[in-house]
Write an enzyme that holds these catalytic residues in place. Structure first.
Site: not given
Lengths: 322, 749
Positions: B467, B709
């Site tokens: 995504g 992250e």
């Protein structure tokens, strides 16, 4: 979800003549049916009833139809002008999508968000199964009530709207098989006591038709303050609705109701008594807040609500006196 | 990889902000997610979950359910097909839970699947699932309420010097324990599997962050050849690590479909997602920092423990960032696992590093307070010039610049250090900061690029777009190599019948796919130019291919304008070909001589402002400045979007998120979107994202490392430090809550 019949009532008489469960916006009921908490066999849709108007009463008050959507009510000019506390409360609740569906009558009958009530895998819930006990006591209780609780139930009343209506001293008009009657909001909600399954004063078959608000007091200032962890889409940890007349540095008259802390929308009579006629100062607000929470009985995780509710009252009173 | 035959770049599309090419499919609702696959004759499966956390199924009565309308099948321990485990520690075929569903009668956690009902409709299956009667014998559960009573082994993770001795002798000490709660991944797209058999082969339509791994793992679980399993994930509504490896529902759907010889769909609902598809585990970390009076670290000790399930030993890895972020001569990191009656944890955005950095950067802030030193200055004083855990140089480390840039953009100079000393508009301000890091990885990838006779260029790769913009990155490389507009570029991902690509995890997808696509595209162009040279009738017949080039989709003589050339598809047609295709490959970073002996990491700095209204204990994050050193950024628009999303997630981690287990039953009691609090739009601060954009050429020709992250790392400790600065309350157990803030002695703003 179990099977049910569905019909759309065309008149109040037709609706109150059935034995079915009323459904309007469905924002609570459908949710609970999917969870298996509510298991009606007959649904009577009341959204077509001619109860979607807001009109001025001869006494200067406001009559709100039970089918008026929360979003429409919040943005109604008369509400914005004379009953700001109601508008603010409505807009602080739920999400725009839910407010577009939810109705005035439905919001009055909103069920608790207690996770144990909402999960039938806990058989011990006195609201669902009278006499079975209370899973919330000894469970995760951060969101639970600290006022009006009993050994049978500590579930919080979740509504914001009803807190504002309590401070405004609304009257609920109902119609049922035995005719019409008026119920003051103070008498509408029941304390859980030993029968938490009985949440309000409605008799079987009775339908909420209108909510009447008294004529606005010209000099009154209104505030709804909601405190919660995140900025949107969360039930109150503590909220306060204040309708106050302050002049010459003194509180002339005041109505205070609390949300997020009580087993029902909580009218803070003790705080009102402590404030009426007194100087509008922080010290007096705090003293009144102390009185309001005197009877609080927190559980293991929600002791903070006592202090939070006090601060909520002080801030709301400060805003109303500004 | 780049070779001397690489043609010149066609455009500056690499490094340019471009809208995601799959955006219109998503905004128009035409992108097909796993649960969007419908087939004729498809049946629906609904699992039945355990209502106890520990015990044994004594009796399972499915008779009533079986006789309900539309019910086709009820599967449970007593009638389940044989399923198999995967080979332990084989990282090419990993499952999330080692135990296949219904393997035994034991209940390991609340919500464990004990049966699955398959019916003609979802409603029928849901109703029948509620009618399956299960009797249990309960055994005392070890619930994950806290880990403080752990008394087991604490194996060493990393060790240098003598941290114990150095700490004892250090003039300035911090010794605190930090707790991060269990958190549930809540991607907007819920887990689902649609299984459809044809003969002895099955196609699984999944929401998987790793279709290739899913295929390898499910072939083992089902006991069938790998080539008999196809996994399709066209689009993901994100995963955050929760969709890296197959969960038991995938096998349930596959078995049900095989039994019925009909396609079967199983959607995991939001509430089930809190018990059955992973979570970030509860972590407790003790940090001991020793420092000189002028703020130089002498010792660092981290003892961490995380909960795991009774089925799997999942180490959160809280030491991920501890050993190399700062220069410190003596260091010890130990780990421990506490087995609890919970579902199996799984990686969640920045596993290990994110909770680890909460503890370490909170401890650093406490050290700064103890030293009466600016937290920025403390970080700069302890910057590392090499990876002290192994002595290796960093491939590209600009942490110092991240911190200095962030401080400048944030206006850190204006900060006054005293608690509650900063005010604005009747509110107290708190300013906090933290450093961040995350490993850089590159894994093998194969991709096929083809110049098609219809004038399009296509690429095929069995990776997937979680995504974040992976489709677009492929298109950017092809545009760079061919000069074709995006409308003529076809990117095909998410199907294991294509060449094997990497997982979308660990922020490594971009670095892993780039070399494969680039080299495949280079090969294909090279072949095209040879075809131009060798095809009868080609205007370039006999022209040395080295003197030809492909620009804007046309083959032409080098030095001449592209308009003088011929569209490539005409040459392909002249040669009577359907396409010219070539494969490209990426090698794993650890096999790359260019990366050998280098420590590869991304870095970042987070600066946070909170606004605090002490009278009502209301605290909101108002401003975040994030500076990221993530190598070269291929698509800054998509990259900034990822970082902003990660920062919002960090607000949730700092102030809101916690999976609460009922203290008696072990049920995740807040398993829905109203009760499990995540940041909403009004909770979203103003976010300023800066990429330093230094290419890390050890990673590949483009120098991309990876992001995602790193944007979450450091946010929560920066918030907690800002909270301390505003309120004087040091919160060491996340999330920071009103309960904590009410302790503040600052009562007025």
């Amino acid at each position: 979800m179990q099977s049910f019949s569905y019909e759309k009532a065309q008149s109040v008489e037709q609706a109150t003549g059935t034995t079915g469960k009323f459904i309007a916006g469905g924002t609570t009921l459908v949710d609970l049916m999917k969870l298996g908490v509510e298991t009606p066999t007959q649904l009577v849709d009341v959204t077509a009833l001619p109860l979607a108007q807001v009109e001025t009463l001869p006494n200067g008050g406001l009559r709100i139809g039970a089918m008026v959507r929360n979003s429409d009510l919040a943005h109604h000019p008369a509400v914005g002008k004379d009953y700001a506390v109601l508008s603010e409360a409505l807009l602080s609740g739920a999400s725009p999508q839910l407010r577009n569906m939810a109705t005035t009558g439905g919001n009055l009958l909103q069920r608790t968000r207690c996770p144990y009530f909402r999960d039938p895998s806990y058989s011990n819930c006195n609201k669902r199964n009278p006499g079975s006990g209370c899973a919330a006591i000894g469970g995760h209780n951060r969101m639970m009530a600290i006022l009006g609780t009993s050994d049978a139930c500590i579930a919080t009343h979740p509504s914001d709207m009803c807190v504002a209506l309590t401070a405004l001293e609304a009257t609920i008009q109902v119609e049922g098989p035995k005719g019409k009657r008026s119920i003051a909001i103070a008498d509408f909600y029941k304390l859980p006591g030993t029968t938490p399954n009985v949440e309000n004063a409605l008799e079987p078959g009775e339908l909420i038709t209108y909510v009447d608000l008294p004529a606005p007091r010209k000099a009154s200032k209104q505030v709804y303050l909601k405190l919660r962890d995140r900025a949107s889409y969360e039930f109150a940890l503590a909220s306060a609705a204040v309708v106050a007349e302050v002049s010459g540095g003194h509180v002339r008259a005041v109505q205070i109701a609390l949300g997020g802390v009580g087993t029902r929308p909580w009218r803070a009579h003790e705080a009102e008594a402590a404030l009426t006629g007194k100087p509008a100062t922080a010290a007096h607000f705090r003293a009144a807040a102390e009185d309001a929470l005197k009877g609080a009985k927190p559980s293991s995780e929600n002791g903070f609500k006592v202090e939070l509710a006090k601060r909520c009252i002080v801030r709301a009173m400060t805003m109303a006196s500004a | 990889m780049a070779t001397q035959t690489t043609p010149p770049s066609q455009s500056n599309v690499i490094g340019r902000s471009v809208a995601r090419i799959d955006g219109p499919l998503k905004t128009t609702g035409t992108a097909q997610y796993a649960a969007d696959f419908h087939f004729p004759n498809m049946a629906h499966a609904v699992p039945v979950q355990s209502t106890i956390a520990s015990g044994r199924i004594e009796k399972l009565d499915a008779a009533a359910a079986q006789s309900m309308p539309g019910v086709l099948l009820v599967l449970h321990h007593g009638n389940m097909d044989k399923l198999y485990r995967v080979v332990p520690n084989d990282f090419s075929a990993t499952t999330s839970e080692a135990r296949p569903p219904f393997e035994d009668r034991t209940i390991y956690y609340w919500g464990q699947y004990v049966a699955v009902v398959v019916a003609e409709t979802l409603e029928q299956a849901t109703a029948a699932a509620a009618a399956v009667k299960v009797e249990y014998s309960q055994t005392p559960a070890k619930l994950s309420t806290n880990l403080g009573d752990y008394a087991g082994k604490r194996p060493s993770v990393s060790q240098r010097g003598d941290a114990e001795k150095a700490f004892a002798a250090a003039p300035i000490k911090v010794d605190q324990t930090y707790v991060t709660p269990a958190e549930t991944h809540n991607p907007i797209e819920m887990h689902a599997t649609v299984a459809a058999w044809e003969g002895d082969s099955v196609t699984l339509y999944e929401t998987s962050q790793g279709v290739v791994n899913h295929r390898y793992a499910m072939a083992q679980v089902l006991g069938i050849p790998r080539e008999n399993v196809t996994v399709v994930t066209r689009f993901l509504g994100s995963g955050f690590g929760g969709k890296l490896f197959p969960w038991p529902h995938s096998a349930l759907a596959a078995v049900a479909s095989r039994r019925l010889q009909r396609p079967v769909k199983l959607s995991v609902n939001r509430t089930m997602m809190f018990s059955n598809v992973g979570h970030r585990p509860l972590c407790e970390q003790r940090f001991q920092l020793g420092a000189t009076t002028d703020g130089k670290l002498l010792s660092l000790r981290q003892d961490y423990i995380n909960h795991t399930s009774l089925i799997d030993d999942i180490d959160e890895g809280c030491g991920e960032a501890t050993t190399y972020l700062y220069s410190v001569p003596s260091l010890t990191v130990t780990r421990a696992l506490a087995q609890r009656n919970v579902g199996t944890p799984s990686p969640m955005r920045g596993p290990g590093a994110v909770p680890g950095l909460f503890a370490m950067e909170s401890a650093m802030d406490e050290l700064a307070v103890a030293l009466n030193m600016d937290p920025v200055e403390l970080r700069l004083r302890n910057d590392a010039t090499k990876d002290e855990s192994n002595g290796q140089p960093f491939s590209s480390r600009h942490l110092k610049e991240c911190i200095e840039t962030g401080a400048a953009k944030f206006g850190w100079k204006q900060r006054t250090p005293a608690v509650g000393s900063m005010r604005r508009d009747g509110r107290v301000l708190g300013w906090g900061m933290a450093a961040a890091s995350w490993g850089a990885y590159r894994f093998p990838c194969a991709a096929t690029v083809a110049l098609e006779v219809d004038g399009r260029v296509t690429v095929r790769c069995a990776t997937q777009d979680v995504g974040t913009g992976t489709y677009t990155i492929f298109a950017q490389v092809l545009q760079e190599k061919t000069g074709l507009p995006f409308e003529r570029i076809g990117v095909h991902l998410g199907d294991t019948s294509m060449p094997e690509g990497p997982m979308s995890g660990g922020s490594w997808a971009t670095a892993s796919v780039l070399p494969a696509v680039s080299s495949a595209a280079d090969s294909v162009v090279k072949t095209l130019l040879q075809v131009a040279n060798s095809t009868a009738g080609s205007p370039f017949a006999g022209v040395d291919p080295a003197k030809l080039q492909l620009t804007a989709g046309r083959v032409h003589q080098a030095g001449e304008p592209a308009e003088t050339g011929v569209p490539f598809e005409k040459l392909i047609a002249m040669a009577r070909l359907s396409r010219i295709s070539a494969d490209g490959n990426t090698t794993a970073i650890f096999e790359d001589p260019k990366a050998k002996g280098l420590s590869l990491h991304s870095f970042g700095a987070q600066f946070v402002e909170v606004e605090w209204e002490p009278q009502i204990a209301r605290l909101r994050v108002s401003r975040v400045v994030t500076v990221i050193d993530g190598g070269r950024i291929i698509n800054p628009k998509a990259a900034a979007n990822q970082i902003k999303g990660a920062v919002v997630m960090g607000v949730g981690m700092g102030l809101l998120e916690q999976t609460v287990y009922d203290p008696r039953t072990g049920q995740p009691i807040n398993g829905n979107m109203a009760d499990y609090l995540m940041a909403t739009c009004p909770d979203t601060p103003e976010i300023d994202v800066t990429f330093l954009d230094y290419p890390d050429l050890a990673m590949g020709e483009y120098g991309a490392r990876g992001i995602g992250e790193i944007g979450l790392a450091g946010v929560a400790p920066a918030i907690a430090s800002a909270v301390y600065h505003a309120t004087g309350v040091r919160v060491r157990t996340l999330p920071v809550r009103i309960e904590d803030l009410l302790q503040s002695r600052i009562r007025e703003a």
